[in-house]
Design a protein around this motif. Structure first.
Motif, short mmCIF file in Angstrom:
data_model
loop_
_atom_site.label_atom_id
_atom_site.label_comp_id
_atom_site.label_asym_id
_atom_site.label_seq_id
_atom_site.Cartn_x
_atom_site.Cartn_y
_atom_site.Cartn_z
N MET A 198 -22.63 132.55 62.80
CA MET A 198 -22.29 131.54 61.80
C MET A 198 -21.21 130.61 62.33
O MET A 198 -21.23 129.39 62.08
CB MET A 198 -21.83 132.22 60.51
CG MET A 198 -21.60 131.29 59.34
SD MET A 198 -21.34 132.24 57.81
CE MET A 198 -20.83 130.91 56.68
N GLU A 199 -20.26 131.16 63.07
CA GLU A 199 -19.21 130.34 63.67
C GLU A 199 -19.81 129.32 64.64
O GLU A 199 -19.44 128.14 64.63
CB GLU A 199 -18.21 131.24 64.39
CG GLU A 199 -17.04 130.48 65.02
CD GLU A 199 -16.05 131.41 65.66
OE1 GLU A 199 -14.84 131.12 65.59
OE2 GLU A 199 -16.46 132.45 66.22
N LEU A 200 -20.73 129.75 65.47
CA LEU A 200 -21.39 128.83 66.40
C LEU A 200 -22.21 127.79 65.64
O LEU A 200 -22.17 126.59 65.96
CB LEU A 200 -22.28 129.60 67.37
CG LEU A 200 -21.58 130.46 68.41
CD1 LEU A 200 -22.59 131.33 69.14
CD2 LEU A 200 -20.81 129.59 69.41
N ALA A 201 -22.97 128.23 64.65
CA ALA A 201 -23.84 127.32 63.91
C ALA A 201 -23.06 126.22 63.21
O ALA A 201 -23.54 125.08 63.10
CB ALA A 201 -24.67 128.10 62.89
N LEU A 202 -21.85 126.53 62.77
CA LEU A 202 -21.07 125.55 62.02
C LEU A 202 -20.03 124.82 62.86
O LEU A 202 -19.74 123.64 62.59
CB LEU A 202 -20.37 126.24 60.84
CG LEU A 202 -21.27 126.87 59.78
CD1 LEU A 202 -20.43 127.48 58.67
CD2 LEU A 202 -22.26 125.86 59.20
N TYR A 203 -19.47 125.50 63.88
CA TYR A 203 -18.28 124.94 64.53
C TYR A 203 -18.33 124.89 66.05
O TYR A 203 -17.32 124.52 66.66
CB TYR A 203 -17.05 125.76 64.11
CG TYR A 203 -16.86 125.81 62.61
CD1 TYR A 203 -16.46 124.68 61.90
CD2 TYR A 203 -17.10 126.99 61.90
CE1 TYR A 203 -16.29 124.73 60.52
CE2 TYR A 203 -16.93 127.04 60.52
CZ TYR A 203 -16.54 125.91 59.83
OH TYR A 203 -16.38 125.96 58.48
N ALA A 204 -19.44 125.23 66.70
CA ALA A 204 -19.50 125.13 68.16
C ALA A 204 -19.18 123.70 68.57
O ALA A 204 -19.78 122.75 68.05
CB ALA A 204 -20.88 125.54 68.68
N PRO A 205 -18.23 123.49 69.48
CA PRO A 205 -17.80 122.14 69.84
C PRO A 205 -18.98 121.24 70.23
O PRO A 205 -19.78 121.57 71.09
CB PRO A 205 -16.88 122.38 71.04
CG PRO A 205 -16.33 123.76 70.82
CD PRO A 205 -17.45 124.53 70.19
N PHE B 67 -7.28 121.04 53.59
CA PHE B 67 -8.15 121.63 54.60
C PHE B 67 -9.54 121.00 54.49
O PHE B 67 -10.10 120.91 53.40
CB PHE B 67 -8.28 123.14 54.40
CG PHE B 67 -7.13 123.93 54.93
CD1 PHE B 67 -7.18 124.50 56.19
CD2 PHE B 67 -5.98 124.10 54.18
CE1 PHE B 67 -6.11 125.24 56.68
CE2 PHE B 67 -4.91 124.83 54.64
CZ PHE B 67 -4.97 125.40 55.91
N GLY B 68 -10.10 120.57 55.62
CA GLY B 68 -11.48 120.09 55.65
C GLY B 68 -11.75 119.03 54.61
O GLY B 68 -12.41 119.29 53.60
N ALA B 69 -11.26 117.82 54.83
CA ALA B 69 -11.26 116.78 53.79
C ALA B 69 -12.61 116.08 53.61
O ALA B 69 -12.69 115.10 52.86
CB ALA B 69 -10.18 115.75 54.08
N PRO C 30 -11.03 119.85 61.99
CA PRO C 30 -11.40 120.08 63.39
C PRO C 30 -12.43 119.08 63.93
O PRO C 30 -12.60 118.98 65.14
CB PRO C 30 -11.99 121.50 63.37
CG PRO C 30 -12.50 121.67 61.97
CD PRO C 30 -11.57 120.89 61.09
N SER C 31 -13.13 118.37 63.05
CA SER C 31 -14.20 117.49 63.49
C SER C 31 -13.69 116.08 63.77
O SER C 31 -13.23 115.39 62.85
CB SER C 31 -15.30 117.42 62.43
OG SER C 31 -16.18 116.34 62.69
N PRO C 32 -13.76 115.60 65.01
CA PRO C 32 -13.35 114.22 65.30
C PRO C 32 -14.14 113.19 64.49
O PRO C 32 -13.59 112.19 64.03
CB PRO C 32 -13.62 114.07 66.81
CG PRO C 32 -13.59 115.46 67.34
CD PRO C 32 -14.16 116.31 66.24
N ASP C 33 -15.42 113.45 64.31
CA ASP C 33 -16.26 112.54 63.54
C ASP C 33 -15.78 112.45 62.09
O ASP C 33 -15.64 111.35 61.54
CB ASP C 33 -17.71 113.02 63.58
CG ASP C 33 -18.61 112.22 62.64
OD1 ASP C 33 -18.84 111.03 62.92
OD2 ASP C 33 -19.04 112.78 61.62
N THR D 205 -5.33 119.48 63.83
CA THR D 205 -6.41 120.41 64.19
C THR D 205 -5.93 121.85 64.16
O THR D 205 -6.68 122.77 64.46
CB THR D 205 -6.96 120.08 65.59
OG1 THR D 205 -5.90 120.11 66.54
CG2 THR D 205 -7.62 118.70 65.61
N ALA D 206 -4.67 122.05 63.79
CA ALA D 206 -4.10 123.39 63.64
C ALA D 206 -3.03 123.31 62.57
O ALA D 206 -2.57 122.23 62.20
CB ALA D 206 -3.52 123.89 64.96
N LEU D 207 -2.62 124.46 62.07
CA LEU D 207 -1.58 124.49 61.05
C LEU D 207 -0.28 123.88 61.55
O LEU D 207 0.07 124.03 62.73
CB LEU D 207 -1.32 125.93 60.61
CG LEU D 207 -2.36 126.59 59.70
CD1 LEU D 207 -2.06 128.08 59.58
CD2 LEU D 207 -2.36 125.94 58.32
#
Length: 385
Positions: free
Chosen positions: A37-44, A95-97, A125-128, A152-154
């Motif tokens: 799930m981490e890869l599916a949603l957040y893999a760079p 978080f995640g706007a 975390p997403s540049p886009d 991109t971090a706390l």
């Protein structure tokens, strides 16, 4: 969708699936579901939330509350103003706007209340998505853009209001199933006949057996064949937040249930859902990188993890009760006549039990600042946690 866009999407999906297959083989044939799930949603560059495809609104895969109505953000702003007043200042950390709509709504309402935060910080975390959020604020409130930061971090230190709207549901979860003899099995991802499929194996993830056993001790999730999910990343996330937050209120807004409702017998297949072009389904192994994958939130787990991390439980209620407590009716009454009809339609989606009103909940976690809080004044359901 153009053919060019379709080709790009297909290429992203192929590349992401190749990466998943590589990790499956590196793990001996089965990849724990939370890593999948981490890869599916957040893999760079490849994951759903970082690959650049439209996600929010009519042209995306789902619609969130800020896209439905500006009343949502304006009500949240009133709760933020209450916190900032008691702190005599402070910041907002979202978080995640998403599309940036919520940030715009909150900033403009706080400006009208003369209670703007010192900084409006967005952890994204997403540049886009960062660019989309920046563009949204630039368009709707250009004079407030200089007050905004993207992280991109706390941050190292934070006082103020934390907003996590539909964030917890997108955290990678572990999945489990009970075997015929009631034994605990971990659901992972494997390859079979050229396809990605789920596979049940003896648990390999730290903490999973203990977490499922705790459910059994509470009389939950204990029938052979019962399958569900557990968010083992929630406690570390709240601990990290508590370490940097000295004073303030965290508002966690999402769809979910208290634990006793989450693991009811009728939910014997769990709550995992996928969203692709406004269609919901339950197969996470298709449209890789092009669909959202979510699980409902166990708000009892969130409250327990928050208290263990050093927060105090500030309140728990439905989205409808929270918005009413924050004065959604007053905002509607004060609206211009030409906007009244659209606001009424949006308010129905936010408030009705058959829409978002009861399905979504709000959990408040406070630190170093005392309530009561308007959002939980209408009806506090903390006793259900």
């Amino acid at each position: 969708m153009t053919d060019h866009t379709t080709d790009i999407g297909a290429d992203i999906s192929r590349r992401l699936e190749d990466r998943v297959r590589t990790e499956i083989r590196a793990r001996g044939g089965v990849l724990p579901f939370d890593r999948f799930m981490e890869l599916a949603l957040y893999a760079p560059g490849l994951g759903y939330y970082v690959a650049g495809a439209p996600k929010f609104g009519p042209g995306g895969d789902f619609v969130t509350a800020p896209e439905l109505s500006p009343l949502f953000g304006r009500c949240l702003a009133l709760q933020c103003a209450e916190v900032l007043e008691r702190l005599d200042g402070g910041e907002i950390l979202e978080f995640g706007a998403g599309s940036g709509a919520l940030a715009v709504q909150i900033l403009l309402e706080l400006e009208s209340l003369e209670r703007l935060p010192e900084r409006y910080r967005i952890l994204e975390p997403s540049p886009d998505l960062q660019e989309r959020q920046r563009a949204a604020i630039q368009t709707a409130a250009p004079h407030l853009l200089a007050r905004c930061d993207w992280l991109t971090a706390l941050p190292e230190r934070f006082d103020g209001v934390v907003i996590a709207n539909e964030v917890l549901d997108a955290m990678p979860v572990h999945r489990f199933r009970l075997g015929d003899a009631g034994e605990i099995l971990e659901i992972g991802v494997a390859e079979r006949d050229g396809r990605l499929v789920e596979a049940a194996i003896p648990p390999v993830s730290t903490g999973l057996v203990e977490a499922v056993s705790a459910l059994h001790e509470a009389g939950l999730a204990n029938a052979p064949g019962y399958a569900s999910e557990i968010n083992l990343r929630l406690a570390p996330w709240l601990s990290a937040l508590s370490r940097v937050m000295e004073r303030g209120l965290a508002l966690l807004i999402d769809y979910g249930y208290p634990r006793a409702e989450y693991y009811q017998p009728e939910r014997h297949m769990g709550t995992l859902r996928c969203h692709h072009r406004h269609q919901a389904h339950s197969n996470p192994y298709v449209h890789l990188g092009l669909q959202d994958i979510t699980a409902h939130v166990d708000f009892t787990a969130a409250a327990e993890a928050g208290v263990a991390a050093g927060f105090e439980l500030a309140g728990f209620t439905t989205q409808a009760h929270f918005l009413i407590g924050c004065g959604i009716d007053r905002l509607m009454q004060a609206s211009a006549p030409e906007t009244a009809f659209d606001l009424a339609l949006g308010a129905k989606q936010l408030l009705l039990p058959t829409a978002m009103g009861e399905r979504f909940k709000v959990l408040g976690l406070a630190k170093g600042v005392d309530g009561p809080w308007s959002g939980f004044a209408m009806r506090d359901l903390s006793d259900r946690l």
